[in-house]
Write a protein that holds these residues in place. Structure first.
Motif, PDB file in Angstrom:
ATOM      1  N   UNK A   1       0.795  -1.212   0.000  1.00 37.58           N
ATOM      2  CA  UNK A   1       0.000   0.000   0.000  1.00 37.58           C
ATOM      3  C   UNK A   1       0.833   1.270   0.000  1.00 37.58           C
ATOM      4  N   UNK A   2       2.145   1.099  -0.116  1.00 40.53           N
ATOM      5  CA  UNK A   2       3.045   2.251  -0.110  1.00 40.53           C
ATOM      6  C   UNK A   2       4.185   2.002  -1.101  1.00 40.53           C
ATOM      7  N   UNK A   3       3.832   1.711  -2.349  1.00 41.67           N
ATOM      8  CA  UNK A   3       4.841   1.399  -3.367  1.00 41.67           C
ATOM      9  C   UNK A   3       5.749   2.607  -3.602  1.00 41.67           C
ATOM     10  N   UNK A   4       6.991   2.332  -3.833  1.00 45.03           N
ATOM     11  CA  UNK A   4       7.995   3.360  -4.091  1.00 45.03           C
ATOM     12  C   UNK A   4       8.014   3.667  -5.583  1.00 45.03           C
TER      13      UNK A   4
ATOM     14  N   UNK B   1       4.644   8.814 -13.589  1.00 40.50           N
ATOM     15  CA  UNK B   1       3.498   9.340 -12.859  1.00 40.50           C
ATOM     16  C   UNK B   1       2.513   8.263 -12.416  1.00 40.50           C
ATOM     17  N   UNK B   2       2.964   7.026 -12.349  1.00 42.57           N
ATOM     18  CA  UNK B   2       2.100   5.940 -11.886  1.00 42.57           C
ATOM     19  C   UNK B   2       2.205   5.861 -10.372  1.00 42.57           C
TER      20      UNK B   2
ATOM     21  N   UNK C   1      -2.594   0.639  -4.106  1.00 42.90           N
ATOM     22  CA  UNK C   1      -2.026  -0.618  -3.599  1.00 42.90           C
ATOM     23  C   UNK C   1      -1.496  -1.393  -4.796  1.00 42.90           C
ATOM     24  N   UNK C   2      -0.259  -1.804  -4.714  1.00 43.25           N
ATOM     25  CA  UNK C   2       0.378  -2.595  -5.766  1.00 43.25           C
ATOM     26  C   UNK C   2       0.310  -4.067  -5.365  1.00 43.25           C
TER      27      UNK C   2
END
Length: 95
Positions: free
Chosen positions: A40-43, A48-49, A53-54
């Motif tokens: 829920x905190x992808x780097x 600009x994506x 949640x990834x």
């Protein structure tokens, strides 16, 4: 060849979405898939994506993944997922 499903997931109703998770998890397992990542905190390193949640799943192949995706068992769960979230889903296969 291993296939990976990459999902950009935005959950609108966490309680309702849990019903989807409870239903889809055994189907993914049954298809031989496995969950590799929920973040829920992808780097974001570039571009600009910004997924809310990834999610990344792994399947034996695109063919196995497609059978899961098109299965009669999964269709009602897709509708449930659409009710409680929005997603962008892509798949790729490791050569």
């Amino acid at each position: 060849m291993t296939a990976y499903v990459v999902i950009d997931l935005n959950i609108a109703d966490p309680e309702g979405f849990q019903e989807y998770i409870d239903g889809v998890t055994p189907l993914i397992d049954k298809a031989g898939g496995r969950n590799l990542l929920i973040d829920g905190n992808a780097l974001v390193l570039e571009g600009d994506w910004h997924p809310a949640t990834l999610v990344i799943h792994q399947f034996e192949s695109k063919a196995v993944l497609q059978r899961f995706w098109d299965s009669a068992e999964y269709q009602p769960l897709k509708e449930l997922r659409r009710k409680y979230s929005t997603v962008k889903v892509v798949a790729g296969e490791n050569a």
